[in-house]
Design a protein around this motif. Structure first.
Motif, PDB file in Angstrom:
ATOM      1  N   TYR A 199       0.823  -1.219   0.000  1.00 48.14           N
ATOM      2  CA  TYR A 199       0.000   0.000   0.000  1.00 48.14           C
ATOM      3  C   TYR A 199       0.856   1.268   0.000  1.00 48.14           C
ATOM      4  O   TYR A 199       0.468   2.278  -0.605  1.00 48.14           O
ATOM      5  N   TYR A 202       2.050   1.675  -3.644  1.00 50.54           N
ATOM      6  CA  TYR A 202       1.041   2.325  -4.499  1.00 50.54           C
ATOM      7  C   TYR A 202       1.038   3.837  -4.256  1.00 50.54           C
ATOM      8  O   TYR A 202       0.935   4.627  -5.213  1.00 50.54           O
ATOM      9  N   LYS A 207      -0.580   6.418  -6.624  1.00 46.06           N
ATOM     10  CA  LYS A 207      -1.899   5.792  -6.591  1.00 46.06           C
ATOM     11  C   LYS A 207      -2.260   5.361  -5.167  1.00 46.06           C
ATOM     12  O   LYS A 207      -2.496   4.193  -4.891  1.00 46.06           O
ATOM     13  N   TYR A 209      -4.246   4.429  -1.864  1.00 45.57           N
ATOM     14  CA  TYR A 209      -5.621   3.927  -1.735  1.00 45.57           C
ATOM     15  C   TYR A 209      -6.008   3.556  -0.311  1.00 45.57           C
ATOM     16  O   TYR A 209      -7.200   3.515   0.009  1.00 45.57           O
ATOM     17  N   ASN A 245      -8.903   5.952   1.515  1.00 51.32           N
ATOM     18  CA  ASN A 245      -9.336   5.519   0.189  1.00 51.32           C
ATOM     19  C   ASN A 245     -10.232   6.562  -0.465  1.00 51.32           C
ATOM     20  O   ASN A 245     -10.192   6.766  -1.688  1.00 51.32           O
ATOM     21  N   TYR A 288     -13.387  -0.533  -1.026  1.00 52.50           N
ATOM     22  CA  TYR A 288     -12.319   0.271  -1.626  1.00 52.50           C
ATOM     23  C   TYR A 288     -12.682   0.664  -3.054  1.00 52.50           C
ATOM     24  O   TYR A 288     -13.206  -0.135  -3.834  1.00 52.50           O
ATOM     25  N   GLY A 290     -11.130   2.174  -6.744  1.00 58.28           N
ATOM     26  CA  GLY A 290      -9.872   2.156  -7.474  1.00 58.28           C
ATOM     27  C   GLY A 290      -9.469   0.751  -7.881  1.00 58.28           C
ATOM     28  O   GLY A 290      -9.994  -0.253  -7.373  1.00 58.28           O
ATOM     29  N   GLN A 292      -6.503  -0.594  -7.432  1.00 58.31           N
ATOM     30  CA  GLN A 292      -5.418  -1.164  -6.627  1.00 58.31           C
ATOM     31  C   GLN A 292      -5.820  -2.477  -5.965  1.00 58.31           C
ATOM     32  O   GLN A 292      -5.008  -3.405  -5.878  1.00 58.31           O
TER      33      GLN A 292
END
Length: 390
Positions: A199, A202, A207, A209, A245, A288, A290, A292
Motif C-alpha cells: 500500500y 502504491y 496511486k 488507496y 481511500n 475500496y 480504485g 489497486q
C-alpha cells in the motif's frame, strides 16, 4: 538433441512459469521496490521536505489499555518537537486509564484526555473516539496512532512533520511489530511488512488507496470537508483505510518511510486476535474504490499460480528424467527468490526492521495467498451484521 526436446505438457508448464515470472518481476520492481527507491532518493537529497515545523495534534485511541498507556505514552509526550498536544480518547471505563491519564496530565500540560460515552450505539466506537479527538484538537495537522504503539525514536513527529508541505493533506507512515518470538509472530511480521510494501508502494507510485491508523497524519480541514466518517458510520472498521481511500490523491498524499518515523506495535500473542483483525480488513476491502484492490489480487493469484507451475514443471521433469526441463523450472524459481530476498530485506532494513527473511521467505510467500483465501472464506460464512456496530 533429445534433451532439448520438450513434450506438450512441459512446454505449457515452462511457458506458464516464464509468463508468471515476468508478471512477478514487474510487480517487484515497479511496486514493491518503491520504498527502497525512495530511501535512496532521500539520501541523495532528491526529495523536497518542509523546513517549517508546524504545530500538530497527536490523537491516540485507547480501549481500556492502561498498561499500554503506561508503557508507550511517555515516549509520545517527550517527542523532540517544538509545539504539539496529545489527545487520548479512552474507550471504556472499567480499568485505571482515566486515573493514570489524570496523573500524567499534571506532569505534562500538553496532554488532554476524554472518553467515549457508554450510551453511544449504532456507530463504531473507534470512529466516534477519533471524531471526538479531532473536534477537541487545536491544530490543523493531526497525527494518529494507538495506545499499543511505541514511537521508534523521539524524532517521530519531526520526521512525519517534514512532509507537511503546502500541497500535502495526508502523510502515510509505517507501523511495524516489535520483534517477538515464535512462528506466529514471524508470520504476522512478514504479512505486515509485505502489505506495507504494497500500500505504501502504491502511494509512492502516485496511486494511494489506503492508510493504517497506527501511524498517519492528515489535515483537520480534510476531515471536515469529507464529513468525517459519515459514509461508513455503521461499519466497525474503516476509520483509517476507508477514509484514506476516499480522500487520498497523488497530489495531496506523501509517504514517510524513514526508520525514525516508524512506530512499533506490540507482538501478537494469539492467532485468534490476528485472524479477527485480518477478517475485518478483508470486509472493509470490499468498499475500496480504485483498481489497486484488483491489481493486488492479481499479484496474489499470479504468485500462487507461479508456485503451482514451477513445482509441477519440476516434478514432471524429474519423473520424465528430463533434467533440462526440471533445471529451467528451478532456475526461474531461484531467480525470483533472489529478487525477493534483495528487495524485501533491503526494504526491511530501510524501515528499521531487525528481522530478515531468507529460509522462511518461500514458506511465507506461499502461505500468504492461502491465508488471503482463508480470510475471504471466513467472511462468506459470517453474517453481515457481525461487522456492523450494534
Amino acid at each position: 538433441m533429445e534433451a532439448l526436446t520438450f513434450n506438450t505438457t512441459e512446454q505449457a508448464l515452462l511457458a506458464a512459469v516464464g509468463i508468471l515470472f515476468i508478471i512477478q518481476l514487474l510487480y517487484y520492481f515497479c511496486l514493491y521496490n518503491r520504498i527502497h527507491t525512495r530511501s535512496r532518493a532521500v539520501k541523495r537529497s532528491d526529495v523536497h521536505f518542509s523546513q517549517e515545523l508546524l504545530p500538530l495534534s497527536v490523537i491516540i485511541y485507547a480501549r481500556e489499555e492502561v498498561e499500554n498507556l503506561r508503557r508507550n505514552l511517555t515516549a509520545v509526550l517527550e517527542q523532540d518537537y517544538p509545539q504539539f498536544e496529545v489527545i487520548v480518547i479512552n474507550d471504556g471505563n472499567t480499568d485505571e486509564s482515566e486515573d493514570y491519564l489524570t496523573l500524567q496530565g499534571e506532569k505534562y500540560p500538553n496532554l488532554y484526555h476524554s472518553f467515549v460515552p457508554n450510551s453511544s450505539r449504532y456507530i463504531s466506537r473507534k470512529k466516534l473516539a477519533v471524531t471526538l479527538g479531532v473536534k477537541a484538537s487545536k491544530y490543523d495537522w493531526l497525527v494518529f496512532t494507538e495506545a499499543n504503539c511505541l514511537p521508534e525514536s523521539d524524532q517521530w513527529l519531526r520526521t512525519m512533520a517534514r512532509n507537511f508541505t503546502s500541497r500535502a493533506q495526508i502523510v502515510l507512515g509505517y507501523s511495524g511489530y516489535e520483534r517477538g518470538k515464535g512462528w506466529l509472530h514471524k508470520r504476522v511480521s512478514f504479512d505486515n511488512l509485505f502489505n506495507s510494501m504494497r500500500y505504501l508502494g502504491y502511494a509512492l507510485a502516485g496511486k494511494p488507496y489506503i492508510g493504517i491508523g497506527r501511524n498517519m497524519a492528515y489535515r483537520k480541514e480534510l476531515f471536515y470537508a469529507q464529513k468525517g466518517f459519515s459514509a461508513h458510520l455503521n461499519l466497525q472498521r474503516g476509520d483509517d483505510d476507508l477514509f484514506i481511500n476516499k480522500t487520498a490523491t497523488a497530489e495531496n498524499t506523501r509517504v514517510e518511510t524513514d526508520a525514525n518515523a516508524v512506530v512499533r506495535v506490540q507482538p501478537v500473542n494469539r492467532a485468534k486476535d490476528w485472524r479477527e483483525e485480518k477478517i475485518s480488513y478483508t470486509v472493509t476491502a470490499h468498499f475500496y474504490k480504485g483498481m489497486q484492490r484488483y491489481l493486488s489480487g492479481f499479484e496474489t493469484t499470479s504468485r500462487l499460480l507461479f508456485h503451482v507451475a514451477w513445482i509441477a514443471a519440476l516434478v514432471i521433469g524429474i519423473l520424465n528424467f528430463h533434467w533440462l526441463a526440471a533445471g529451467i523450472a528451478f532456475l526461474i524459481f531461484a531467480l525470483r527468490y533472489t529478487m525477493q530476498v534483495l528487495i524485501i530485506n533491503k526494504t526491511a532494513k530501510d524501515l528499521g526492521e531487525k528481522r530478515r527473511y531468507y529460509f522462511t521467505l518461500p514458506v511465507f510467500d506461499i502461505l500468504q495467498p492461502m491465508q488471503s483465501l482463508r480470510w475471504k472464506s471466513h467472511c462468506l460464512f459470517r453474517k453481515r451484521n457481525n461487522f456492523l456496530r450494534k
